[in-house]
Motif scaffolding. Structure first.
Motif, PDB file in Angstrom:
ATOM      1  N   LEU A 183       0.911  -1.482  -0.070  1.00  0.00           N
ATOM      2  CA  LEU A 183      -0.297  -0.059  -0.289  1.00  0.00           C
ATOM      3  C   LEU A 183       0.660   1.491  -0.100  1.00  0.00           C
ATOM      4  O   LEU A 183       0.451   2.640  -0.507  1.00  0.00           O
ATOM      5  N   ASP A 184       1.814   1.465   0.639  1.00  0.00           N
ATOM      6  CA  ASP A 184       3.163   2.081   0.452  1.00  0.00           C
ATOM      7  C   ASP A 184       4.021   2.866  -0.506  1.00  0.00           C
ATOM      8  O   ASP A 184       3.231   3.741  -0.652  1.00  0.00           O
ATOM      9  N   ARG A 185       3.883   1.607  -1.427  1.00  0.00           N
ATOM     10  CA  ARG A 185       4.525   1.315  -2.547  1.00  0.00           C
ATOM     11  C   ARG A 185       3.460   2.348  -3.502  1.00  0.00           C
ATOM     12  O   ARG A 185       3.876   2.893  -4.455  1.00  0.00           O
ATOM     13  N   CYS A 186       1.832   1.752  -3.437  1.00  0.00           N
ATOM     14  CA  CYS A 186       0.604   2.234  -4.494  1.00  0.00           C
ATOM     15  C   CYS A 186       1.221   3.711  -3.823  1.00  0.00           C
ATOM     16  O   CYS A 186       0.632   4.348  -4.690  1.00  0.00           O
ATOM     17  N   ASP A 187       0.826   4.484  -2.809  1.00  0.00           N
ATOM     18  CA  ASP A 187       1.194   5.917  -2.322  1.00  0.00           C
ATOM     19  C   ASP A 187       1.967   6.853  -2.506  1.00  0.00           C
ATOM     20  O   ASP A 187       1.668   7.674  -3.190  1.00  0.00           O
ATOM     21  N   ILE A 188       3.715   5.710  -1.870  1.00  0.00           N
ATOM     22  CA  ILE A 188       4.824   6.565  -2.786  1.00  0.00           C
ATOM     23  C   ILE A 188       4.844   6.972  -4.509  1.00  0.00           C
ATOM     24  O   ILE A 188       4.937   8.582  -4.985  1.00  0.00           O
ATOM     25  N   ALA A 189       4.161   6.638  -5.273  1.00  0.00           N
ATOM     26  CA  ALA A 189       3.970   5.901  -6.701  1.00  0.00           C
ATOM     27  C   ALA A 189       3.132   7.034  -7.005  1.00  0.00           C
ATOM     28  O   ALA A 189       3.097   7.644  -7.667  1.00  0.00           O
ATOM     29  N   ALA A 190       2.124   7.066  -6.647  1.00  0.00           N
ATOM     30  CA  ALA A 190       0.171   7.884  -7.267  1.00  0.00           C
ATOM     31  C   ALA A 190       1.365   9.319  -6.715  1.00  0.00           C
ATOM     32  O   ALA A 190       0.955  10.744  -7.231  1.00  0.00           O
ATOM     33  N   ASP A 191       2.635   9.544  -5.172  1.00  0.00           N
ATOM     34  CA  ASP A 191       2.461  10.825  -5.301  1.00  0.00           C
ATOM     35  C   ASP A 191       3.354  11.974  -5.920  1.00  0.00           C
ATOM     36  O   ASP A 191       3.243  12.791  -7.022  1.00  0.00           O
ATOM     37  N   ALA A 192       3.640  10.540  -6.611  1.00  0.00           N
ATOM     38  CA  ALA A 192       4.903  10.901  -7.652  1.00  0.00           C
ATOM     39  C   ALA A 192       4.819  11.305  -8.659  1.00  0.00           C
ATOM     40  O   ALA A 192       4.953  12.812  -9.818  1.00  0.00           O
ATOM     41  N   ILE A 193       3.421  10.537  -9.147  1.00  0.00           N
ATOM     42  CA  ILE A 193       2.701  10.913 -10.397  1.00  0.00           C
ATOM     43  C   ILE A 193       2.642  12.255 -10.474  1.00  0.00           C
ATOM     44  O   ILE A 193       1.813  13.332 -11.266  1.00  0.00           O
ATOM     45  N   LYS A 194       1.284  12.995  -9.234  1.00  0.00           N
ATOM     46  CA  LYS A 194       0.552  13.771  -9.129  1.00  0.00           C
ATOM     47  C   LYS A 194       1.942  14.919  -9.539  1.00  0.00           C
ATOM     48  O   LYS A 194       0.723  15.800  -9.989  1.00  0.00           O
ATOM     49  N   LYS A 195       2.653  14.388  -8.697  1.00  0.00           N
ATOM     50  CA  LYS A 195       3.303  15.671  -8.506  1.00  0.00           C
ATOM     51  C   LYS A 195       4.060  15.843  -9.690  1.00  0.00           C
ATOM     52  O   LYS A 195       4.267  17.468 -10.706  1.00  0.00           O
ATOM     53  N   ALA A 196       4.241  14.717 -11.385  1.00  0.00           N
ATOM     54  CA  ALA A 196       3.980  14.997 -12.226  1.00  0.00           C
ATOM     55  C   ALA A 196       3.473  16.192 -13.403  1.00  0.00           C
ATOM     56  O   ALA A 196       3.927  16.110 -13.794  1.00  0.00           O
ATOM     57  N   LEU A 197       2.328  15.650 -12.550  1.00  0.00           N
ATOM     58  CA  LEU A 197       0.628  16.292 -13.458  1.00  0.00           C
ATOM     59  C   LEU A 197       0.599  17.304 -13.469  1.00  0.00           C
ATOM     60  O   LEU A 197       0.136  18.789 -13.934  1.00  0.00           O
ATOM     61  N   THR A 198       0.923  17.813 -11.841  1.00  0.00           N
ATOM     62  CA  THR A 198       0.571  19.572 -11.617  1.00  0.00           C
ATOM     63  C   THR A 198       1.182  20.395 -12.161  1.00  0.00           C
ATOM     64  O   THR A 198      -0.054  20.878 -12.617  1.00  0.00           O
ATOM     65  N   PRO A 199       1.986  20.436 -12.964  1.00  0.00           N
ATOM     66  CA  PRO A 199       2.502  22.179 -13.247  1.00  0.00           C
ATOM     67  C   PRO A 199       1.701  21.559 -14.547  1.00  0.00           C
ATOM     68  O   PRO A 199       1.397  22.581 -15.198  1.00  0.00           O
ATOM     69  N   TYR A 200       2.125  20.401 -15.550  1.00  0.00           N
ATOM     70  CA  TYR A 200       1.432  20.424 -16.795  1.00  0.00           C
ATOM     71  C   TYR A 200      -0.679  20.600 -16.912  1.00  0.00           C
ATOM     72  O   TYR A 200      -0.543  21.837 -17.787  1.00  0.00           O
ATOM     73  N   ARG A 201      -0.698  20.552 -15.969  1.00  0.00           N
ATOM     74  CA  ARG A 201      -2.486  20.644 -15.071  1.00  0.00           C
ATOM     75  C   ARG A 201      -2.589  22.199 -14.890  1.00  0.00           C
ATOM     76  O   ARG A 201      -3.764  22.719 -15.331  1.00  0.00           O
ATOM     77  N   THR A 202      -1.839  22.408 -14.136  1.00  0.00           N
ATOM     78  CA  THR A 202      -1.983  24.293 -13.745  1.00  0.00           C
ATOM     79  C   THR A 202      -1.292  25.023 -15.145  1.00  0.00           C
ATOM     80  O   THR A 202      -2.888  26.004 -14.724  1.00  0.00           O
ATOM     81  N   ALA A 203      -0.837  24.245 -16.126  1.00  0.00           N
ATOM     82  CA  ALA A 203      -0.755  25.796 -17.261  1.00  0.00           C
ATOM     83  C   ALA A 203      -1.789  25.632 -18.169  1.00  0.00           C
ATOM     84  O   ALA A 203      -2.661  26.252 -18.137  1.00  0.00           O
ATOM     85  N   LYS A 204      -2.407  23.971 -18.463  1.00  0.00           N
ATOM     86  CA  LYS A 204      -3.032  23.372 -18.356  1.00  0.00           C
ATOM     87  C   LYS A 204      -4.834  24.402 -18.501  1.00  0.00           C
ATOM     88  O   LYS A 204      -4.925  25.536 -19.211  1.00  0.00           O
ATOM     89  N   GLN A 205      -4.799  24.257 -17.466  1.00  0.00           N
ATOM     90  CA  GLN A 205      -5.953  25.164 -16.485  1.00  0.00           C
ATOM     91  C   GLN A 205      -5.456  26.626 -16.370  1.00  0.00           C
ATOM     92  O   GLN A 205      -6.725  27.307 -16.933  1.00  0.00           O
ATOM     93  N   ARG A 206      -4.845  27.202 -17.074  1.00  0.00           N
ATOM     94  CA  ARG A 206      -4.608  28.733 -16.297  1.00  0.00           C
ATOM     95  C   ARG A 206      -5.412  29.051 -18.467  1.00  0.00           C
ATOM     96  O   ARG A 206      -5.613  30.310 -18.637  1.00  0.00           O
ATOM     97  N   ALA A 207      -4.994  28.430 -19.112  1.00  0.00           N
ATOM     98  CA  ALA A 207      -5.517  29.422 -20.061  1.00  0.00           C
ATOM     99  C   ALA A 207      -6.941  28.324 -20.363  1.00  0.00           C
ATOM    100  O   ALA A 207      -7.458  29.728 -21.127  1.00  0.00           O
ATOM    101  N   ILE A 208      -7.269  27.490 -19.583  1.00  0.00           N
ATOM    102  CA  ILE A 208      -8.592  27.557 -19.808  1.00  0.00           C
ATOM    103  C   ILE A 208      -9.291  28.948 -19.300  1.00  0.00           C
ATOM    104  O   ILE A 208     -10.629  29.156 -19.437  1.00  0.00           O
ATOM    105  N   ASP A 209      -9.220  28.861 -18.376  1.00  0.00           N
ATOM    106  CA  ASP A 209      -9.809  29.931 -17.286  1.00  0.00           C
ATOM    107  C   ASP A 209      -9.610  31.505 -17.925  1.00  0.00           C
ATOM    108  O   ASP A 209     -10.723  31.915 -18.156  1.00  0.00           O
ATOM    109  N   GLU A 210      -8.063  31.133 -19.039  1.00  0.00           N
ATOM    110  CA  GLU A 210      -7.963  32.669 -19.662  1.00  0.00           C
ATOM    111  C   GLU A 210      -8.905  33.029 -21.039  1.00  0.00           C
ATOM    112  O   GLU A 210      -9.788  34.028 -20.961  1.00  0.00           O
TER     113      GLU A 210
END
Length: 222
Positions: free
Chosen positions: A81-108
């Motif tokens: 279960l810990d490995r799942c959490d660690i991997a999920a956190d790493a994936i979320k960290k990798a996704l956040t910058p792109y999704r944040t930029a994408k959301q800014r474009a949508i908001d604009e």
């Protein structure tokens, strides 16, 4: 409580009988008014203390296999279960910058659509007030255009973002924040102050003069 013979009931039943017998004796007792009554009550109190101590030992013994089994299951599954959490956190960290930029474009895009909707709405209102029939006909088109822009903005606002929004507080002025919450939720601070004062009351080293606090010495039967 003594247990003898081969017909001794299980610990829970045995201690239930014993404690219920003691409880029936204690039920309805009055205050001690002489040394004999004091001694009798003190002996009864001691019997309850012994019964609780021994019964609790049996509870711990009965519960231990279940605790050990639960710990073994937990230890077995936790690394997976810990490995799942660690991997999920790493994936979320990798996704956040792109999704944040994408959301800014949508908001604009949504912001521009709302601006265009408002501009079309104002133009429609102006055209509706005109005496020229062509202007009034054009007003209908601008009103529809304003509605279309607003629908577009609403759709953009409702698009899934893949981001989870959360808020966190930063304390910039502790005194101001304290005064605010003290006025808004005084009962919480009263409880906290009581806990701190009780802690000081139990410790002779901290049982000193404290503004707004009086320490009272109380006596109860030991």
């Amino acid at each position: 409580m003594t247990q003898k013979g081969h017909n001794t009931p299980p610990p829970f039943e045995a201690w239930s009988l014993h404690i219920e017998d003691l409880f029936s004796i204690a039920n309805g007792i009055g205050e001690a008014t002489n040394d004999e009554q004091e001694q009798a009550l003190d002996e009864l109190l001691d019997e309850f203390r012994k019964a609780k101590k021994e019964a609790d030992k049996e509870r711990v013994a009965e519960k231990k296999p279940h605790d050990d089994a639960a710990k073994a299951v937990q230890a077995k599954w936790k690394p997976l279960l810990d490995r799942c959490d660690i991997a999920a956190d790493a994936i979320k960290k990798a996704l956040t910058p792109y999704r944040t930029a994408k959301q800014r474009a949508i908001d604009e895009a949504a912001r521009k659509a709302r601006e265009e909707a408002e501009a079309a709405r104002q133009a429609a209102l102006t055209a509706f007030q005109s005496d020229d029939l062509d202007d009034r006909f054009e007003a209908e088109a601008k009103a529809q255009q304003a509605k279309a822009f607003q629908v577009q903005a609403n759709k953009l606002d409702r698009r899934p973002t893949g981001l989870r929004t959360y808020w966190e507080a930063e304390i910039t002025d502790r005194k101001a924040a304290l005064l605010h919450y003290l006025a808004e939720q005084p009962e919480m601070f009263t409880g906290l102050i009581q806990q701190l004062a009780d802690k000081d009351a139990r410790n002779e080293a901290t049982r000193r003069v404290i503004p707004g606090i009086i320490f009272h010495e109380r006596k109860v039967a030991a």
